[in-house]
Design an enzyme around this catalytic site. Sequence first.
Site, PDB file in Angstrom:
ATOM      1  N   LEU A  36      33.700  39.555  20.087  1.00  0.00           N
ATOM      2  CA  LEU A  36      32.241  39.448  20.231  1.00  0.00           C
ATOM      3  C   LEU A  36      31.870  38.936  21.620  1.00  0.00           C
ATOM      4  CD1 LEU A  36      31.286  38.093  16.677  1.00  0.00           C
ATOM      5  CD2 LEU A  36      31.309  40.454  17.499  1.00  0.00           C
ATOM      6  N   THR A 131      40.759  56.620  28.771  1.00  0.00           N
ATOM      7  CA  THR A 131      39.604  57.255  29.417  1.00  0.00           C
ATOM      8  C   THR A 131      40.053  58.275  30.464  1.00  0.00           C
ATOM      9  OG1 THR A 131      37.804  56.777  30.961  1.00  0.00           O
ATOM     10  CG2 THR A 131      39.589  55.207  30.929  1.00  0.00           C
ATOM     11  N   ASP A 132      39.189  59.251  30.724  1.00  0.00           N
ATOM     12  CA  ASP A 132      39.497  60.227  31.792  1.00  0.00           C
ATOM     13  C   ASP A 132      39.461  59.565  33.177  1.00  0.00           C
ATOM     14  OD1 ASP A 132      36.738  59.846  32.039  1.00  0.00           O
ATOM     15  OD2 ASP A 132      36.208  61.979  31.887  1.00  0.00           O
ATOM     16  N   GLU A 133      38.860  58.370  33.265  1.00  0.00           N
ATOM     17  CA  GLU A 133      38.748  57.719  34.588  1.00  0.00           C
ATOM     18  C   GLU A 133      40.104  57.354  35.176  1.00  0.00           C
ATOM     19  OE1 GLU A 133      35.749  54.904  35.388  1.00  0.00           O
ATOM     20  OE2 GLU A 133      34.279  55.903  34.129  1.00  0.00           O
ATOM     21  N   TYR A 156      38.156  48.771  36.761  1.00  0.00           N
ATOM     22  CA  TYR A 156      38.162  49.166  35.344  1.00  0.00           C
ATOM     23  C   TYR A 156      39.217  50.237  35.093  1.00  0.00           C
ATOM     24  CZ  TYR A 156      36.885  52.017  31.281  1.00  0.00           C
ATOM     25  OH  TYR A 156      36.935  52.766  30.122  1.00  0.00           O
ATOM     26  N   SER A 157      39.150  51.326  35.881  1.00  0.00           N
ATOM     27  CA  SER A 157      40.073  52.429  35.583  1.00  0.00           C
ATOM     28  C   SER A 157      41.516  52.060  35.919  1.00  0.00           C
ATOM     29  CB  SER A 157      39.646  53.724  36.267  1.00  0.00           C
ATOM     30  OG  SER A 157      39.310  53.525  37.602  1.00  0.00           O
ATOM     31  N   LYS A 160      42.726  50.260  32.897  1.00  0.00           N
ATOM     32  CA  LYS A 160      42.994  51.180  31.789  1.00  0.00           C
ATOM     33  C   LYS A 160      44.281  51.976  32.055  1.00  0.00           C
ATOM     34  CE  LYS A 160      40.753  51.992  28.539  1.00  0.00           C
ATOM     35  NZ  LYS A 160      40.653  51.374  27.164  1.00  0.00           N
ATOM     36  N   PRO A 288      30.346  51.415  44.951  1.00  0.00           N
ATOM     37  CA  PRO A 288      31.539  51.493  45.797  1.00  0.00           C
ATOM     38  C   PRO A 288      32.656  52.260  45.081  1.00  0.00           C
ATOM     39  CG  PRO A 288      30.774  49.213  45.582  1.00  0.00           C
ATOM     40  CD  PRO A 288      29.971  50.030  44.623  1.00  0.00           C
TER      41      PRO A 288
HETATM   42  P1  NAD Z   1      31.989  48.491  24.580  1.00  0.00           P
HETATM   43  O1  NAD Z   1      31.949  47.681  25.822  1.00  0.00           O
HETATM   44  O2  NAD Z   1      30.715  48.979  23.979  1.00  0.00           O
HETATM   45  O3  NAD Z   1      32.737  47.658  23.435  1.00  0.00           O
HETATM   46  C1  NAD Z   1      33.922  46.948  23.682  1.00  0.00           C
HETATM   47  C2  NAD Z   1      34.215  46.062  22.476  1.00  0.00           C
HETATM   48  O4  NAD Z   1      35.441  45.363  22.740  1.00  0.00           O
HETATM   49  C3  NAD Z   1      33.139  45.006  22.212  1.00  0.00           C
HETATM   50  O5  NAD Z   1      32.863  44.923  20.825  1.00  0.00           O
HETATM   51  C4  NAD Z   1      33.776  43.714  22.705  1.00  0.00           C
HETATM   52  O6  NAD Z   1      33.315  42.550  22.026  1.00  0.00           O
HETATM   53  C5  NAD Z   1      35.252  43.982  22.437  1.00  0.00           C
HETATM   54  N1  NAD Z   1      36.124  43.175  23.297  1.00  0.00           N
HETATM   55  C6  NAD Z   1      36.044  43.028  24.639  1.00  0.00           C
HETATM   56  N2  NAD Z   1      36.977  42.154  25.069  1.00  0.00           N
HETATM   57  C7  NAD Z   1      37.666  41.758  23.964  1.00  0.00           C
HETATM   58  C8  NAD Z   1      38.758  40.862  23.756  1.00  0.00           C
HETATM   59  N3  NAD Z   1      39.302  40.181  24.767  1.00  0.00           N
HETATM   60  N4  NAD Z   1      39.242  40.716  22.492  1.00  0.00           N
HETATM   61  C9  NAD Z   1      38.678  41.413  21.451  1.00  0.00           C
HETATM   62  N5  NAD Z   1      37.627  42.229  21.582  1.00  0.00           N
HETATM   63  C10 NAD Z   1      37.131  42.422  22.834  1.00  0.00           C
HETATM   64  O7  NAD Z   1      32.980  49.679  24.887  1.00  0.00           O
HETATM   65  P2  NAD Z   1      32.958  51.198  24.353  1.00  0.00           P
HETATM   66  O8  NAD Z   1      32.116  51.997  25.261  1.00  0.00           O
HETATM   67  O9  NAD Z   1      32.730  51.201  22.911  1.00  0.00           O
HETATM   68  O10 NAD Z   1      34.477  51.607  24.665  1.00  0.00           O
HETATM   69  C11 NAD Z   1      35.501  51.433  23.672  1.00  0.00           C
HETATM   70  C12 NAD Z   1      36.815  51.955  24.229  1.00  0.00           C
HETATM   71  O11 NAD Z   1      36.682  53.337  24.580  1.00  0.00           O
HETATM   72  C13 NAD Z   1      37.279  51.259  25.509  1.00  0.00           C
HETATM   73  O12 NAD Z   1      38.668  51.104  25.435  1.00  0.00           O
HETATM   74  C14 NAD Z   1      36.894  52.209  26.620  1.00  0.00           C
HETATM   75  O13 NAD Z   1      37.751  52.066  27.717  1.00  0.00           O
HETATM   76  C15 NAD Z   1      37.090  53.537  25.923  1.00  0.00           C
HETATM   77  N6  NAD Z   1      36.285  54.665  26.440  1.00  0.00           N
HETATM   78  C16 NAD Z   1      34.932  54.536  26.570  1.00  0.00           C
HETATM   79  C17 NAD Z   1      34.180  55.639  26.986  1.00  0.00           C
HETATM   80  C18 NAD Z   1      32.673  55.554  27.106  1.00  0.00           C
HETATM   81  O14 NAD Z   1      32.065  56.507  27.567  1.00  0.00           O
HETATM   82  N7  NAD Z   1      32.025  54.482  26.700  1.00  0.00           N
HETATM   83  C19 NAD Z   1      34.825  56.858  27.270  1.00  0.00           C
HETATM   84  C20 NAD Z   1      36.221  56.938  27.138  1.00  0.00           C
HETATM   85  C21 NAD Z   1      36.932  55.839  26.711  1.00  0.00           C
HETATM   86  O1  DAU Z   2      34.500  58.679  31.841  1.00  0.00           O
HETATM   87  C1  DAU Z   2      34.638  57.751  30.804  1.00  0.00           C
HETATM   88  C2  DAU Z   2      34.002  56.443  31.211  1.00  0.00           C
HETATM   89  O2  DAU Z   2      32.590  56.635  31.171  1.00  0.00           O
HETATM   90  C3  DAU Z   2      34.405  55.277  30.316  1.00  0.00           C
HETATM   91  O3  DAU Z   2      35.780  55.056  30.456  1.00  0.00           O
HETATM   92  C4  DAU Z   2      33.624  54.006  30.676  1.00  0.00           C
HETATM   93  O4  DAU Z   2      33.929  52.975  29.763  1.00  0.00           O
HETATM   94  C5  DAU Z   2      32.146  54.321  30.611  1.00  0.00           C
HETATM   95  O5  DAU Z   2      31.388  53.186  31.004  1.00  0.00           O
HETATM   96  C6  DAU Z   2      31.804  55.513  31.494  1.00  0.00           C
HETATM   97  O6  DAU Z   2      31.957  55.178  32.898  1.00  0.00           O
HETATM   98  P1  DAU Z   2      30.909  55.687  34.005  1.00  0.00           P
HETATM   99  O7  DAU Z   2      31.032  54.827  35.199  1.00  0.00           O
HETATM  100  O8  DAU Z   2      31.017  57.155  34.184  1.00  0.00           O
HETATM  101  O9  DAU Z   2      29.547  55.385  33.191  1.00  0.00           O
HETATM  102  P2  DAU Z   2      28.155  54.762  33.620  1.00  0.00           P
HETATM  103  O10 DAU Z   2      27.227  54.952  32.461  1.00  0.00           O
HETATM  104  O11 DAU Z   2      28.269  53.398  34.188  1.00  0.00           O
HETATM  105  O12 DAU Z   2      27.679  55.736  34.800  1.00  0.00           O
HETATM  106  C7  DAU Z   2      27.565  57.142  34.610  1.00  0.00           C
HETATM  107  C8  DAU Z   2      27.164  57.766  35.940  1.00  0.00           C
HETATM  108  O13 DAU Z   2      25.829  57.340  36.257  1.00  0.00           O
HETATM  109  C9  DAU Z   2      28.013  57.309  37.115  1.00  0.00           C
HETATM  110  O14 DAU Z   2      28.184  58.403  38.021  1.00  0.00           O
HETATM  111  C10 DAU Z   2      27.196  56.213  37.779  1.00  0.00           C
HETATM  112  C11 DAU Z   2      25.779  56.664  37.505  1.00  0.00           C
HETATM  113  N1  DAU Z   2      24.786  55.570  37.369  1.00  0.00           N
HETATM  114  C12 DAU Z   2      25.011  54.616  36.441  1.00  0.00           C
HETATM  115  C13 DAU Z   2      24.115  53.572  36.277  1.00  0.00           C
HETATM  116  C14 DAU Z   2      24.360  52.484  35.240  1.00  0.00           C
HETATM  117  C15 DAU Z   2      23.628  55.577  38.169  1.00  0.00           C
HETATM  118  O15 DAU Z   2      23.425  56.469  38.998  1.00  0.00           O
HETATM  119  N2  DAU Z   2      22.756  54.552  38.000  1.00  0.00           N
HETATM  120  C16 DAU Z   2      22.945  53.541  37.108  1.00  0.00           C
HETATM  121  O16 DAU Z   2      22.087  52.617  37.035  1.00  0.00           O
END
Ligand code: NAD
Ligand code: DAU
Length: 351
Positions: A36, A131-133, A156-157, A160, A288
């Site tokens: 949480l 993630t694809d990142e 982040y990436s 991961k 960046p």
């Molecule tokens: P999110 O940030 O919405 O949720 C992350 C969850 O992990 C939260 O509930 C947080 O409380 C929990 N958490 C964080 N640190 C923790 C710790 N130390 N111990 C236990 N719980 C912890 O993330 P999301 O967008 O739901 O992403 C979930 C997974 O999917 C991640 O591994 C992310 O890398 C991956 N992913 C996300 C996306 C995307 O577009 N959001 C795409 C591809 C992969």
């Molecule tokens: O590709 C998968 C990833 O997608 C996941 O692994 C990550 O957890 C998830 O956060 C997401 O990463 P991105 O960096 O692609 O997502 P984000 O929503 O932060 O940004 C999407 C795109 O939009 C990126 O090119 C940055 C741009 N952006 C984002 C924000 C928040 C803006 O231009 N303005 C903004 O304010």
Amino acid sequence: MKKILVTGAAGFIGSNFVRRVLDLRPDWEILVVDALTYAGNLENLSGLKEKHGARYRFERADIRKTEDVEKVLRDEKFDGVFHFAAESHVDRSILGPLTFVETNVLGTVNLLEAVRKYQDIAGTRFLHISTDEVYGALGKDGFFTETTPLNPSSPYSASKASSDMFVLAYHRTYRLDTVITRCCNNYGPLQFPEKLIPFMIKRALYGEPLPVYGDGKNVRDWIHVDDHNDGTLLAFEKGKPGEVYNLGSRCEKNNIEIVTLIIEKLSALMREREDFRTPEIAFVKDRPGHDFRYAIDPAKAESELGFSPAVSFEDGMERTVRWYLENRGWWEKIISGEYMEFVKKLYGEKG
Ligand code: NAD
Ligand code: DAU
């Protein structure tokens, strides 16, 4: 009954996953563990106890802490672990990388270690959500396949990619039954309003300019969270040990297209509200190391797992924009900090 452990399911993708899977798999019982953090919200899991009884349990645990992880895995045997828990926001990782190393790298290794020590190596499948990142940036052409070299750009990436390497190392060294999925950008309900789509919706509803990084031409590949979760389930049930599967729905959009679509949809849905003004786009300083383009080739998941995304982008975005409009209370509580107060009240200062 199959016993399943799911980490990080108070967040966006994990909570959608647990909600879906408890319905789809009546013979599964699920223990959710989550620290949480700011991104974890118990409200995302509300109603599950009432609906599913003993098939759904929640425990607060921080995967960075060995004792928390061991406590969960020592006394109970699980058929599978779905590892969603992570620090997930690229911009936060740029401001402070260390938490990302602690949770995404150390936390993942803590989990792998506890599975190795306390679980049945061949009988507990470890599904790592990646993630694809991890592949870094593409130019105008080409796609990420599972053999594309890892070349992460952000902290982040990088964290991961490192966790992926540990998962693969535990498979090769200890024969742990692991599967990795690498998905593209998710959208849908319950996404924390720091990510592009809910962030822009929130700003538009507050009459604030919409900050687009750089020239807005960066491309992301989008998938509805339900399709991602169906792919995750298929990878768990049909994936081969030690394998990686890319998940995506062949839906590339640049950021301007996304933001323009949000403006159009909101303007249509809010046309009778006199207090709604069409928001302006503001081009702001670029992120960046901003990756130019992501694009997933999901052919392996399609042919080996039968993966076939069902939600069209048009329909998925329509439903998503409506969801954030209809659930304003959900995101306003999060950003007001009220939710954090609630967690403190429920669990005390230290949890
Ligand atoms: P999110 O940030 O919405 O949720 C992350 C969850 O992990 C939260 O509930 C947080 O409380 C929990 N958490 C964080 N640190 C923790 C710790 N130390 N111990 C236990 N719980 C912890 O993330 P999301 O967008 O739901 O992403 C979930 C997974 O999917 C991640 O591994 C992310 O890398 C991956 N992913 C996300 C996306 C995307 O577009 N959001 C795409 C591809 C992969
Ligand atoms: O590709 C998968 C990833 O997608 C996941 O692994 C990550 O957890 C998830 O956060 C997401 O990463 P991105 O960096 O692609 O997502 P984000 O929503 O932060 O940004 C999407 C795109 O939009 C990126 O090119 C940055 C741009 N952006 C984002 C924000 C928040 C803006 O231009 N303005 C903004 O304010």
